[in-house]
Design a protein around this motif. Structure first.
Motif, PDB file in Angstrom:
ATOM      1  N   ARG A  10       5.136  11.184   3.746  1.00  0.00           N
ATOM      2  CA  ARG A  10       6.100  10.378   2.997  1.00  0.00           C
ATOM      3  C   ARG A  10       7.244  11.269   2.539  1.00  0.00           C
ATOM      4  O   ARG A  10       7.045  12.428   2.200  1.00  0.00           O
ATOM      5  N   PHE A 258       0.050  -2.488   1.110  1.00  0.00           N
ATOM      6  CA  PHE A 258      -0.522  -1.760  -0.038  1.00  0.00           C
ATOM      7  C   PHE A 258      -0.739  -0.312   0.384  1.00  0.00           C
ATOM      8  O   PHE A 258      -1.854   0.111   0.674  1.00  0.00           O
ATOM      9  N   ASP A 261      -0.157   5.593  -1.282  1.00  0.00           N
ATOM     10  CA  ASP A 261       0.296   6.124  -2.573  1.00  0.00           C
ATOM     11  C   ASP A 261       0.138   5.111  -3.697  1.00  0.00           C
ATOM     12  O   ASP A 261       0.013   5.496  -4.872  1.00  0.00           O
ATOM     13  N   LYS A 262       0.111   3.818  -3.356  1.00  0.00           N
ATOM     14  CA  LYS A 262      -0.120   2.787  -4.374  1.00  0.00           C
ATOM     15  C   LYS A 262      -1.612   2.663  -4.674  1.00  0.00           C
ATOM     16  O   LYS A 262      -2.019   2.555  -5.833  1.00  0.00           O
ATOM     17  N   ARG A 263      -2.421   2.705  -3.628  1.00  0.00           N
ATOM     18  CA  ARG A 263      -3.866   2.528  -3.816  1.00  0.00           C
ATOM     19  C   ARG A 263      -4.468   3.652  -4.656  1.00  0.00           C
ATOM     20  O   ARG A 263      -5.349   3.414  -5.482  1.00  0.00           O
ATOM     21  N   TYR A 264      -4.008   4.891  -4.430  1.00  0.00           N
ATOM     22  CA  TYR A 264      -4.603   6.036  -5.136  1.00  0.00           C
ATOM     23  C   TYR A 264      -3.660   6.663  -6.168  1.00  0.00           C
ATOM     24  O   TYR A 264      -3.968   7.731  -6.715  1.00  0.00           O
ATOM     25  N   SER A 265      -2.517   6.033  -6.428  1.00  0.00           N
ATOM     26  CA  SER A 265      -1.553   6.519  -7.430  1.00  0.00           C
ATOM     27  C   SER A 265      -1.168   7.974  -7.179  1.00  0.00           C
ATOM     28  O   SER A 265      -1.048   8.781  -8.111  1.00  0.00           O
ATOM     29  N   GLN A 267       1.705   9.217  -6.091  1.00  0.00           N
ATOM     30  CA  GLN A 267       3.039   9.582  -6.576  1.00  0.00           C
ATOM     31  C   GLN A 267       2.998   9.882  -8.072  1.00  0.00           C
ATOM     32  O   GLN A 267       3.634  10.831  -8.545  1.00  0.00           O
ATOM     33  N   THR A 268       2.225   9.095  -8.809  1.00  0.00           N
ATOM     34  CA  THR A 268       2.086   9.334 -10.254  1.00  0.00           C
ATOM     35  C   THR A 268       1.446  10.695 -10.512  1.00  0.00           C
ATOM     36  O   THR A 268       1.901  11.457 -11.370  1.00  0.00           O
TER      37      THR A 268
END
Length: 398
Positions: A10, A258, A261-265, A267-268
């Motif tokens: 990404r 989905f 990076d959204k499933r496992y957070s 980016q956060t």
């Protein structure tokens, strides 16, 4: 311990996330499109030429590519493998010799090279320049002694062997076969070097995400989740040749609605690992400031309002800070000299308890990390072996 590995592509970068018991404990980052990072990687082996010798610092500078001069410790000369000598002294300007990158370029510093070559396998490392037979201290003592005894027949004047932690779950035959393969690779490279010209790259280290897969502990590994089809194909090919028995761990995650990076957070987690401040549950926080010479971690009580017993309150914050500092050191891949400034404690008993707890947390790090001591100013000194760039440098390296 339950482990997972996430590999995502990404923002023109390939990032690897190590997950243990549901928490992200390490993040590695590399460019996805070649560039400078694809050259002069940790572990690359070249035929270099001595361009300068500086006796007062006990060092020489070895050119591995036109204009790329690397620091070389003169102590390595005793085990150097020359392909061409320019004079009779132990080391002369113009000498050509085999060197390996032992530290990648960092900011203004050029790469560091060594004549003590190493060939790393999954279970063992073959070491030129160090002829001892060693075994990881994280392997049980009885098994360590068995390995030393069984491998004693391999003792020689050319190389040594270090058995890695990964070997504790492997059969002796598998470890021994890998060492023999590494030995063949070592002697083949030495022979080939004598026929190659200066600046030749004799061995290229694999991309960092492949190196991560070679080095990761498979004990408790549940899955290796890859969020890119092309990466999945490359990694699948690597596993077919190197780890066929672990192929079932690979999982392609391909859900555009989905993303990974959204499933496992992820980016956060990445954003937090790049911030200067790391919050504690007690309301305190750490301020983490890397410099060129060392890293400083300052412990602050922050929003903690415990006043009934200041010593007990400070101890509570410090104990949580010790746990979080150890976590952040590994997560951010901080290395070299690290100083931690805890909240001052009045009682010596509490200070010793804090240091004991901190050593315990640091001992869980798979990379060699040592709590040296507490200075007279109350700063805790830590050293951590440098294996690769820290995360903040990887993220900004183009």
């Amino acid at each position: 311990m339950k482990r997972k590995l996430l590999i995502e592509k990404r923002d023109h970068r390939i990032r690897t996330y190590f997950i243990e018991d549901g928490d992200i404990v390490e993040i590695h980052s590399a460019t996805a499109s070649g560039g400078n990072e694809e050259s002069h990687r940790l572990g690359d082996i070249y035929i270099g030429r001595v361009s300068n010798i500086v006796p007062n610092i006990g060092a020489a500078f070895v050119e591995i590519e036109k204009g790329v001069n690397c620091y070389y410790d003169m102590k390595d000369v005793k085990s150097a493998v020359f392909t061409q000598k320019a004079g009779k002294k132990a080391l002369c300007i113009g000498d050509q010799l085999i060197v390996q990158i032992s530290r990648e370029a960092v900011r203004t510093k050029a790469p560091t090279v060594t004549g003590n070559l190493s060939f790393t396998g999954r279970y063992a490392v073959l070491t030129h320049g160090n002829t001892r037979i060693g075994v990881s201290s994280k392997i049980p003592k009885s098994l360590r002694e068995e390995y030393k005894r069984e491998l004693s027949s391999l003792r020689n004047d050319d190389f040594g062997v270090i058995v890695r932690t990964n070997a504790k779950d492997a059969s002796f035959d598998a470890v021994y076969e890998e060492i023999i393969t590494l030995r063949e690779e070592y002697y083949s490279l030495i022979r080939t070097a004598q026929t190659r010209i200066c600046f030749s790259c004799l061995k290229s280290a694999p991309p960092s995400y492949i190196a991560d897969l070679k080095n990761v502990y498979m004990d408790g590994m549940e899955s290796i989740i890859i969020g890119d089809k092309e990466l999945y194909t490359r990694i699948h090919m690597f596993f077919q040749s190197e780890l066929p028995e672990k192929l079932d761990l690979l999982e392609l995650y391909d859900d555009p609605s989905f993303p990974l990076d959204k499933r496992y957070s992820t980016q956060t987690a990445l954003d937090k690992a790049l911030m200067e401040r790391a919050w504690l549950r007690t309301g305190g926080y750490l301020v983490i400031q890397p410099t060129e010479a060392l890293t400083v971690i300052d412990v602050n009580s922050g929003k903690n309002t415990s006043k009934s017993d200041s010593e007990a309150g400070a101890m509570k914050v410090n104990l949580e800070a010790a746990r979080e500092a150890a976590r952040q050191i590994r997560l951010r891949n901080l290395s070299g000299i690290i100083l931690v400034d805890f909240i001052n404690l009045k009682e010596e008993e509490n200070t010793q308890k804090l240091l004991t707890e901190f050593r315990h947390y640091l001992s869980k790090d798979p990379i060699q990390t040592t709590l040296v001591d507490m200075t007279s100013l109350g700063l805790v000194e830590i050293t951590r072996k440098k294996v690769r760039r820290p995360l903040y440098e990887e993220e900004h390296f183009k």
